[in-house]
Design a protein around this motif. Structure first.
Motif, PDB file in Angstrom:
ATOM      1  N   TYR A  35       0.947  -1.277  -0.140  1.00 46.54           N
ATOM      2  CA  TYR A  35      -0.074  -0.330  -0.055  1.00 46.54           C
ATOM      3  C   TYR A  35       0.791   1.118   0.026  1.00 46.54           C
ATOM      4  CZ  TYR A  35       1.349   0.057   5.197  1.00 46.54           C
ATOM      5  OH  TYR A  35       1.995   0.309   5.753  1.00 46.54           O
ATOM      6  N   CYS A  38       0.859   4.118  -3.315  1.00 50.08           N
ATOM      7  CA  CYS A  38      -0.751   3.966  -3.552  1.00 50.08           C
ATOM      8  C   CYS A  38      -1.108   5.065  -2.063  1.00 50.08           C
ATOM      9  CB  CYS A  38      -1.810   2.970  -2.977  1.00 50.08           C
ATOM     10  SG  CYS A  38      -3.213   3.619  -3.161  1.00 50.08           S
ATOM     11  N   VAL A  42      -1.722   9.337  -3.191  1.00 48.78           N
ATOM     12  CA  VAL A  42      -2.890   9.809  -3.265  1.00 48.78           C
ATOM     13  C   VAL A  42      -1.838  11.323  -2.226  1.00 48.78           C
ATOM     14  CG1 VAL A  42      -4.915   9.652  -2.245  1.00 48.78           C
ATOM     15  CG2 VAL A  42      -4.242   7.841  -3.207  1.00 48.78           C
ATOM     16  N   GLY A  63      -3.605   7.937  -7.276  1.00 51.19           N
ATOM     17  CA  GLY A  63      -4.096   6.479  -6.302  1.00 51.19           C
ATOM     18  C   GLY A  63      -4.011   5.816  -7.660  1.00 51.19           C
ATOM     19  N   THR A  67      -1.278   2.228  -7.050  1.00 59.94           N
ATOM     20  CA  THR A  67      -2.143   1.288  -7.077  1.00 59.94           C
ATOM     21  C   THR A  67      -1.305   0.417  -7.980  1.00 59.94           C
ATOM     22  OG1 THR A  67      -3.848   2.291  -5.996  1.00 59.94           O
ATOM     23  CG2 THR A  67      -3.850  -0.530  -7.405  1.00 59.94           C
TER      24      THR A  67
END
Length: 94
Positions: A35, A38, A42, A63, A67
């Motif tokens: 994660y 990501c 973001v 995002g 990802t």
């Protein structure tokens, strides 16, 4: 009560097998545990959208890029040992 015992028995039986499904489950858990990119993307997308361009598009795009980077990094670097073990177990089926 009996249904709880049967569920517990099924759950405890799966990891002890050590078969290919266990290796695939470990690979899946490792990949879904990525994660960092990501969250970072973001965060950068949020900062960019607040400073320069108002709206959700920079955050959504960042995002998506983050990802994708998480999946690629996880598959090729972080989870490489699980990937090789899972692919080795797939070849043993044939």
């Amino acid at each position: 009560m009996a249904s709880e015992q049967s569920k517990a028995g099924e759950v405890s039986a799966a990891p002890s097998e050590g078969g290919p499904s266990t290796q695939e489950e470990k690979l899946t858990q490792c990949l879904l545990g990525q994660y960092r990119f990501c969250v970072g993307a973001v965060g950068l997308g949020t900062a960019y959208s607040l400073r320069y361009k108002k709206g959700l598009i920079p955050m959504i795009a960042a995002g998506a890029v983050g990802t994708t980077a998480d999946m690629a990094y996880g598959y090729f670097i972080e989870c490489a040992e699980f990937r090789s073990a899972a692919s080795g177990s797939d070849q043993s089926k044939e």
